[in-house]
Scaffold this active site. Structure first.
Site, PDB file in Angstrom:
ATOM      1  N   SER A  29      88.383  24.613 -34.179  1.00  0.00           N
ATOM      2  CA  SER A  29      88.333  23.208 -33.770  1.00  0.00           C
ATOM      3  C   SER A  29      87.064  22.533 -34.287  1.00  0.00           C
ATOM      4  O   SER A  29      86.826  21.354 -34.026  1.00  0.00           O
ATOM      5  CB  SER A  29      88.440  23.100 -32.246  1.00  0.00           C
ATOM      6  OG  SER A  29      87.603  24.055 -31.638  1.00  0.00           O
ATOM      7  N   GLU A 237      68.445  16.284 -52.627  1.00  0.00           N
ATOM      8  CA  GLU A 237      69.466  15.575 -51.855  1.00  0.00           C
ATOM      9  C   GLU A 237      68.902  14.229 -51.425  1.00  0.00           C
ATOM     10  O   GLU A 237      67.709  14.119 -51.132  1.00  0.00           O
ATOM     11  CB  GLU A 237      69.844  16.377 -50.613  1.00  0.00           C
ATOM     12  CG  GLU A 237      70.542  17.670 -50.933  1.00  0.00           C
ATOM     13  CD  GLU A 237      71.045  18.343 -49.661  1.00  0.00           C
ATOM     14  OE1 GLU A 237      72.174  18.069 -49.259  1.00  0.00           O
ATOM     15  OE2 GLU A 237      70.277  19.133 -49.079  1.00  0.00           O
ATOM     16  N   HIS A 261      70.849  29.569 -51.830  1.00  0.00           N
ATOM     17  CA  HIS A 261      71.339  28.849 -53.013  1.00  0.00           C
ATOM     18  C   HIS A 261      70.364  28.906 -54.199  1.00  0.00           C
ATOM     19  O   HIS A 261      70.762  29.158 -55.340  1.00  0.00           O
ATOM     20  CB  HIS A 261      71.598  27.375 -52.698  1.00  0.00           C
ATOM     21  CG  HIS A 261      72.419  27.147 -51.470  1.00  0.00           C
ATOM     22  ND1 HIS A 261      73.474  27.943 -51.109  1.00  0.00           N
ATOM     23  CD2 HIS A 261      72.348  26.188 -50.507  1.00  0.00           C
ATOM     24  CE1 HIS A 261      74.014  27.486 -49.993  1.00  0.00           C
ATOM     25  NE2 HIS A 261      73.342  26.433 -49.605  1.00  0.00           N
TER      26      HIS A 261
HETATM   27  C1  BG6 Z   1      74.030  23.756 -47.195  1.00  0.00           C
HETATM   28  C2  BG6 Z   1      72.808  23.367 -46.420  1.00  0.00           C
HETATM   29  O1  BG6 Z   1      74.085  25.141 -47.348  1.00  0.00           O
HETATM   30  O2  BG6 Z   1      73.983  23.141 -48.476  1.00  0.00           O
HETATM   31  C3  BG6 Z   1      72.698  21.872 -46.307  1.00  0.00           C
HETATM   32  O3  BG6 Z   1      72.873  23.936 -45.128  1.00  0.00           O
HETATM   33  C4  BG6 Z   1      72.765  21.209 -47.666  1.00  0.00           C
HETATM   34  O4  BG6 Z   1      71.490  21.492 -45.653  1.00  0.00           O
HETATM   35  C5  BG6 Z   1      73.976  21.729 -48.437  1.00  0.00           C
HETATM   36  O5  BG6 Z   1      72.868  19.815 -47.461  1.00  0.00           O
HETATM   37  C6  BG6 Z   1      73.940  21.235 -49.865  1.00  0.00           C
HETATM   38  O6  BG6 Z   1      75.141  21.566 -50.479  1.00  0.00           O
HETATM   39  P1  BG6 Z   1      75.709  20.712 -51.687  1.00  0.00           P
HETATM   40  O7  BG6 Z   1      76.925  21.442 -52.101  1.00  0.00           O
HETATM   41  O8  BG6 Z   1      75.973  19.334 -51.151  1.00  0.00           O
HETATM   42  O9  BG6 Z   1      74.626  20.698 -52.715  1.00  0.00           O
END
Ligand code: BG6
Length: 513
Positions: A29, A237, A261
């Site tokens: 959910s 971002e 990442h």
């Molecule tokens: C996530 C993070 O793993 O990746 C987020 O928790 C972040 O904080 C996001 O905004 C970014 O992912 P993408 O695919 O938008 O670059």
């Protein structure tokens, strides 16, 4: 713009269709299920990559019946799919059911066991099971053992049908907690059953790093310290922390982006060639690479890794003003680091990594700057006057890659400048890039762990960053003389000044975001 496909020749496209799977989503959910998982599963279904005998069971705390759940999903999907897909929606939703229950209540798992038996018992061969834990990670220690106790994740010796468990990050909070979580998972699951997601690995452009490096002859000879000057990996971002203060206050950017990442992208870019495109062969090389990263010198931390936090600018709020955030919070929303890799290939080549929230724009890229030619034959143009070649892998949002080289400009005999060979996914493949979750869900159903993180890789990355996190915690107070201060930067900018200094000390500068 050139018509799609003009530049694209040869097609070796191999996509395997999974055999029947029962997909059990815990946390059904919640936001992730509606926003990512169900749309990805529906897209697989409409591409013929979801076996017609596969079923989805949503399990969550919210009390509702299957019909209400299906209606919710329908409403959400209808807003996001092409008109020609809507005829498939009814059939797809017919494969979805819902079960409500508390995650710490054994009755939930008994009920789930009965449901599974009902769905699977008429099928021959018995379907595989893919459990997807879309719950907060704090619930893993509750859910995983209970799934095991009720034999829902138990496999027999043959390993078929298999039971896979897909987990979302974060995997621990530091080295110790990651190891504890790992021990707990391994009480009922073998590593072969655990699929730890890093959604960056599902991105086409990230997967392309391996293909570019290892399906071409031209890069390998120059992919080393003799030809590469330095590398910049950026994930910027423009958004802030949205409504995730509860999570973010405890995590911060190093845990949220770097430990996973950023390191994953670095390891794909820098690792040695694996013997094959096999899950463990690829992950062995990643592990070797991460283990070769030089530990951060704790007595000189600010020269190697800096942290920042966004402040208010115009109508963009500062981090400390975000709802749910401590007005004196020292949580970092920006990190820039210089990493050195101690192996023959990379000795002496700096890798600069940065990531931040509320920066000027959204941009993820890997920029590889090559060395200048050692000598110019084009006198009076000197080699130091010539720009260095550069390869930029654009991860998002404008997926592509660009190679900048020196070339002759038509006109005078000695007229040289930089020329960029620019490839954009969108121009060549149209809007064909798919959401990362589609790839990852398909691979989990196929039993392919290549794009999932192995436990020793996670441990190695925590080993690298845990001392930094400890030092930052120790020197959290904003007092003069703090050896690793929190650097503030206005929202919507390039990040803190200290990040510029990090490169300036080596006579480099960041690419503009
Ligand atoms: C996530 C993070 O793993 O990746 C987020 O928790 C972040 O904080 C996001 O905004 C970014 O992912 P993408 O695919 O938008 O670059």
């Amino acid at each position: 713009m050139a018509p799609h496909g003009d530049y694209w020749h040869g097609n070796f496209c191999i996509e395997i269709s999974p055999i029947p799977n029962t997909i059990i989503i815990m946390g059904a959910s919640g936001d992730l299920t509606g926003r990512k998982l169900i749309p990805a599963l529906f897209s697989l279904y409409s591409r013929g990559l979801f076996h017609e005998k596969s079923q989805i069971i949503g399990c969550g705390r919210t009390v509702m019946n299957s019909e209400t759940f299906r209606n919710q999903l329908k409403e959400n999907l209808e807003n996001n799919i092409a008109a020609q897909q809507s005829s498939q929606l009814h059939d797809f939703l017919g494969k979805v059911s819902y079960l409500s229950g508390d995650y710490d209540d054994p009755a939930t798992y008994q009920q789930l066991g009965l449901e599974l038996e009902k769905l699977e018992k008429q099928q021959k061969p018995e379907p595989n099971r893919t459990f997807y834990l879309a719950t907060p990670t704090t619930l893993y220690p509750t859910i995983v053992p209970l799934l095991g106790e009720h034999s829902l994740t138990a496999e027999d010796y043959s390993g078929t049908p298999w039971r896979h468990v897909v987990l979302e990050k974060p995997f621990g909070y530091d080295l110790q907690s990651a190891e504890e979580l790992d021990r707990l998972l391994h009480q009922t699951l073998s590593e072969r059953q655990i699929y730890r997601i890093d959604h960056y690995l599902g991105k086409e452009t990230v997967q392309n790093i391996l293909m570019l490096r290892f399906a071409n002859i031209i890069f390998e000879p120059i992919w080393n310290r003799h030809y590469i000057d330095h590398v910049q990996i950026s994930v910027a971002e423009s958004i802030g922390i949205e409504n995730r203060a509860g999570y973010y206050e405890k995590a911060g950017l190093l845990r949220d982006m770097f430990q996973n990442h950023m390191l994953e992208m670095l390891s794909l870019m820098a690792m040695e060639m694996p013997g094959s495109f096999d899950a463990n062969a690829v992950r062995d090389e990643k592990l070797k690479l991460i283990r070769a990263i030089r530990p951060f010198p704790l007595n000189d931390l600010d020269k190697f890794i800096i942290r920042g936090q966004y402040t208010q600018d115009g109508d963009m709020s500062g981090y400390r003003d975000e709802s749910g955030v401590d007005p004196k919070s020292n949580t970092e929303t920006y990190v820039a680091a210089k990493l050195l890799i101690d192996n023959w290939r990379w000795r002496g080549v700096p890798f600069y990594l940065r990531s931040g929230k509320r920066l000027k724009r959204k941009l993820s890229e890997i920029a590889i700057k090559f060395k200048r030619v050692p000598h110019s034959i084009f006198a009076p143009i000197k080699s130091q006057d010539m720009a260095a070649d550069m390869l930029v892998l654009n991860v998002q949002p404008e997926e592509g890659m660009a190679l900048t080289v020196q070339a002759k400009k038509p006109g005078p005999k000695l007229c040289m400048g930089s020329l960029t060979l620019d490839f954009k996914y969108n121009e060549v493949f149209g809007g064909q890039t798919r959401d990362a979750y589609e790839r990852l869900l398909l691979d989990a159903m196929l039993g392919d762990q290549t794009l999932f993180i192995r436990s020793d890789v996670i441990a190695a990355s925590w080993q690298l960053f845990t001392p930094v996190l400890n030092a930052w915690q120790k020197f959290a107070a904003e007092v003069s003389g703090n050896p690793c201060p929190l650097h503030h930067y206005p929202s919507g900018t390039q990040g803190p000044k200290a990040a510029e200094e990090l490169l300036k000390q080596d006579n480099f500068s960041w690419r503009k975001i």
